[in-house]
Structure formats: C-alpha cells, structure tokens
Design an enzyme around this catalytic site. Structure first.
Site, PDB file in Angstrom:
ATOM      1  N   ASP A 225      -8.679  -5.344  -6.195  1.00  0.00           N
ATOM      2  CA  ASP A 225      -8.310  -4.222  -5.325  1.00  0.00           C
ATOM      3  C   ASP A 225      -8.458  -2.889  -6.066  1.00  0.00           C
ATOM      4  O   ASP A 225      -7.805  -2.673  -7.087  1.00  0.00           O
ATOM      5  CB  ASP A 225      -6.845  -4.408  -4.888  1.00  0.00           C
ATOM      6  CG  ASP A 225      -6.315  -3.216  -4.128  1.00  0.00           C
ATOM      7  OD1 ASP A 225      -7.123  -2.431  -3.577  1.00  0.00           O
ATOM      8  OD2 ASP A 225      -5.069  -3.062  -4.074  1.00  0.00           O
TER       9      ASP A 225
ATOM     10  N   SER B 286       0.842  -1.184   0.000  1.00  0.00           N
ATOM     11  CA  SER B 286       0.000   0.000   0.000  1.00  0.00           C
ATOM     12  C   SER B 286       0.892   1.255   0.000  1.00  0.00           C
ATOM     13  O   SER B 286       1.853   1.306  -0.763  1.00  0.00           O
ATOM     14  CB  SER B 286      -0.945  -0.050   1.202  1.00  0.00           C
ATOM     15  OG  SER B 286      -2.043   0.779   0.991  1.00  0.00           O
TER      16      SER B 286
ATOM     17  N   HIS C 117      -6.301  -6.241  -1.920  1.00  0.00           N
ATOM     18  CA  HIS C 117      -5.216  -5.346  -1.517  1.00  0.00           C
ATOM     19  C   HIS C 117      -4.129  -6.073  -0.718  1.00  0.00           C
ATOM     20  O   HIS C 117      -4.402  -6.628   0.346  1.00  0.00           O
ATOM     21  CB  HIS C 117      -5.833  -4.235  -0.665  1.00  0.00           C
ATOM     22  CG  HIS C 117      -4.992  -3.003  -0.525  1.00  0.00           C
ATOM     23  ND1 HIS C 117      -4.534  -2.275  -1.602  1.00  0.00           N
ATOM     24  CD2 HIS C 117      -4.536  -2.362   0.576  1.00  0.00           C
ATOM     25  CE1 HIS C 117      -3.846  -1.238  -1.171  1.00  0.00           C
ATOM     26  NE2 HIS C 117      -3.826  -1.260   0.151  1.00  0.00           N
TER      27      HIS C 117
END
Ligand code: NAG
Ligand code: NAG
Length: 450
Positions: free
Chosen positions: A371, A116, A405
């Site tokens: 995601d 991320s 994710h």
C-alpha cells in the site's frame, strides 16, 4: 439534551451490558453503511469480546451531508466547517450521546477503529481525548500530512516489482519504458494516434487533457497497488501479466493493451481524459448522492493534508508531466484556496497532531507494505513503538508484507496470505492484553466520559 445530525449505526448483538467494551468504528471520506457494525475484523472481535458496536458517519459525507446542510449545497463557505478537528469534536459528542443512551459507565471501555483517513482520526481521537478513548486501532492511517507526496509512486513502482504479489522487475521496467515512449509521442504531436491507441475520451488537443489521460493510465497501476486483491479492476498480478510479458509486444503496445483490459473490466467505452469535465464536477456544489465525496475530500486535501501524488521524482515509473502543480492548481480553481497557503496548512496539521510520531500511546498502527500510503503512517521501529509497547504504555506498529490498503480490516478469509493471517492474530492478542491491563487498573482509571 443532545441531538445528532449525523448518521450512526448500533449493533447490540454481542454486547455484555454490565462491563462489555464499546467498539467505535469511525466513518471517513465516504458513505457509511450498516455493514460498519455488521462485518469486518472489528465485528469478529466484538463477538469475541462481547462489545457494543457503534459507528458514526463523518459530517459532510454520505447521508450526513444532507442532514447538516439545509439546501443540499456544498458551497465553499459551508465547507469551512469541514475538518478533521471538527470530526474529532463530533466523535467526542457522539461518545457522550451513546454513553447516555445506553447508560454506560467507566466500566465500558472505548476502543476506536478506522481505516485510511478514518484511521488517522482513530489515532488522533485517542490522542486528543485520552480520558474517553482507552485504545485505538489505526489501519493504513496516513497520520503524516505531506504536500508533495512523491513516495506514493515510489512504493507503486516497488509493488509492481514485488514477486510476493505477482510483480516483477520486467513489469515495472516495461511501465517506465511505455510511459517514456508515450511522452515522446505526445511531445512530437502524434496526438490522434495516441488518442486512438489508448481509446481516449477526448481528442487530446488540450495539454490539460493529455495530462488527464496520463493520469488515468497511471491510475490503473496506482489502484492496483493500493487495493491489490480487494476487488480492483486489475490486481498487480493482472497488470504485470500484461506489462511483464516481453514476448507479446513492445512496452507501449502492452500499455495500450492494459488500458483496453481495464476498460473491459470497468465496462466503459473510453479512457477518461477531460480536464474540463473533472474541474466542473469538482466545482459542482450540488450534493452528490452516495459514494465518495470527491469535492469534500478535495477540500480537505487543500486545507489540511496535501497528499498529492506527484511524479516528478525519477523513482516514479509514470510520466513526469504529472506534476505537483497540476494538482495544487485545483485548490484556487475549485475553492479559492491559494496555492501559497498549502504548505503552511500541511505544516499546521503535522504540528497539531504530531506527524508520524503522534503524542499518544496505546494505539495499534497496521499497514501493508504494498500500500503506497504506508510511508505516511507509523511503522515498526519508529519512536512511538520501541519502549515498553505491548498494549501497556506504548503503541504498536505492524507492517504486513504483501498487504494492500486497509486489508486488515476485512473479516478473515481463507484465501488471506499467511502474513496477513499472522498479523490478525498479533492484533487480537494485543487487544486481549490491553483489556487485561485495563481490568487490573479498572478501579483507578476513569474512562467512559460521564
Ligand atoms: C505472452 O504473450 C504471448 C503472445 O501474446 C502469449 O502467447 C503468452 O502466453 C504470454 N505469456 C504469458 C506468461 O502470459
Ligand atoms: C516534489 O518532490 C520531488 C522529489 O522529491 C521534486 O523533484 C519536485 O521538484 C518536488 N516538486 C515541487 C513542486 O516541489
């Protein structure tokens, strides 16, 4: 002499002292735990490659916030030292610190890892300090900053209709219908029945609270897409089991059932809908122990990244009342950052780091197509990753079908979908190749940062 005020972890278990590589796990916008050097795909690989494992918590987050701030107050003036650039500088100092602490030499190759925001830091660290970091893995890294991030909800809609993860066309259609019925109910002033139907925490007399309720409802589906299969309250399959069942009730009623199922899962009595409460929580300058640093991360969105998940585009399946401005208004309210400055802040970030074609190489970008963040990352077929690639002078990008994710960062599970398993093998192979290339050139290149 070096001193560190940030928290870090070290795992020496696998390390081959004379020439083993160093795997640096980068902390992002939350607390880092010892698991950052004890579990995960990078730890499995450290065992295979006899690597030294180290991790660094991000300044201003987790326990590192308390040790950087003298009085535990996160006022806006202090937050001015919170930025990705500062984080990269901290990582550079940490690299030097670890090199000295363990007497590392240029034979100890550094590979950075992150997911991320920390995945972006991993790619950027390699780009800005190529003499220190030999290669980087950037998982679900939104390296491109964007103010009006409309594509987020476009991907959510796509994921809700993706049969690979239990979605269907009926599901996303019902979500659209339900929100449009809900919007007209709100427009025509049926506030108390909406509040009852969706177990709202507030009475909805304030338009800001209505928007907050819509945001909570949309958030159930957004969370399902982003973290599908990773312990979210409801997965896409669960959301669509309710929303996609047209024989059970009308779409609006199914959305109310979805809210109820969600509340049951999280064990809360009512659905969050207080704008004032959210505002005061963000404005609260006292350091919150543990968890995500909401205030800190909000500050970074206002000053560097935007990333506001708006719903004004017709592709968004939720309410168009979820506007960009509804989110950007928080920047002046919470930090005194003018909304006029957001576009240029985002533009600066993109020109400084290179947006979705960072000026660097030997970076592995891994994303999942379920995601919503993947659209801001580096994807297969982009200019980064044509060329020679393959762990040599290029970079490599993977897009894993059906993955959410940062799914690739977890340790391999028997229940992993085949595509994720396959991608892990590709990335293992790439790292092995990168290591061999490095060995061949070992005498000519100096890395390790003495
Ligand atoms: C759809 O809802 C009906 C009525 O609640 C229920 O009997 C049925 O089992 C549901 N179908 C599926 C596939 O879950
Ligand atoms: C954000 O983008 C959407 C779709 O591209 C557009 O309709 C909307 O007007 C934009 N919002 C703002 C405030 O620019």
């Amino acid at each position: 002499s070096l001193s560190l005020s940030q928290r870090y972890f070290v795992n020496l278990e696998f390390w081959h002292r004379s020439g083993g590589p160093v795997f640096l796990y980068i902390g992002g916008e939350g607390t880092l735990s010892e698991y950052s050097v004890l579990a995960g795909h990078h730890v499995s690989m450290a065992a295979q490659h006899s690597a030294l494992l180290v991790s660094l918590e991000h300044r201003y987050y987790g326990q590192s916030a308390a040790s950087t701030l003298d009085n535990d107050q996160l006022d806006t003036e202090r937050l001015s030292q919170l930025s990705s650039q500062q984080a990269l500088y901290d990582l550079m100092l940490f690299q030097q610190y670890i090199c000295r602490l363990y007497g590392l030499t240029s034979r100890n190759t550094w590979i950075s890892f992150g997911g991320s925001y920390a995945g972006s830091l991993s790619a950027w660290l390699r780009g800005k300090f190529p003499h220190l970091i030999y290669g980087a893995v950037a998982s679900s890294a939104p390296v491109k900053a964007q103010l009006n991030f409309t594509e987020y909800n476009k991907v959510v809609a796509k994921s809700l209709s993706n049969p690979v993860v239990g979605g269907s066309d009926q599901c996303v259609l019902a979500v659209r219908q339900a929100f449009s019925v809900l919007d007209s109910a709100l427009r025509s002033g049926r506030l108390s029945s909406v509040a009852t139907d969706f177990q709202s925490c507030t009475a909805l007399s304030d338009p800001a609270d209505r928007r907050e309720l819509l945001s909570s409802l949309a958030g159930i589906a957004m969370g399902a897409a982003q973290y599908d299969g990773q312990g979210v309250p409801l997965s896409i399959a669960q959301v669509c089991a309710i929303m996609g069942n047209s024989s059970s009730a009308d779409a609006y009623t199914r959305l109310a059932q979805l809210a109820q199922a969600y509340l049951q899962q999280v064990g809360e009595p009512c659905l969050w809908s207080s704008f004032q409460q959210r505002l005061s929580e963000l404005q609260d300058i006292r350091l919150q122990p543990g968890g995500v640093g909401e205030r800190q991360w909000s500050y970074q969105t206002c000053t560097e990244f935007g990333y506001y998940q708006s719903c004004e585009d017709p592709s968004c399946p939720f309410s168009p009342l979820l506007t960009l401005q509804a989110q950007t208004q928080l920047c002046p309210l919470v930090f005194g950052v003018s909304e006029d400055r957001l576009a240029s802040a985002v533009q600066f970030t993109n020109s400084y780091y290179g947006s979705d074609s960072p000026a660097t190489y030997r970076v592995l970008y891994v994303n999942g197509d379920v995601d919503p963040w993947h659209v801001l990352s580096v994807l297969p077929g982009s200019s980064c990753c044509g060329g020679r690639g393959g762990g040599g002078e290029g970079s490599l990008a993977l897009l894993i079908p059906g993955a959410s994710h940062c799914a690739d960062m977890a340790p391999p599970y028997l229940t992993d979908p085949p595509a994720l398993r396959e991608a892990r093998q590709v990335s293992d192979g790439e790292r092995e190749r990168a290591r061999e290339t490095r060995r061949e050139r070992g005498t000519r290149r100096r890395v390790g940062g003495e």
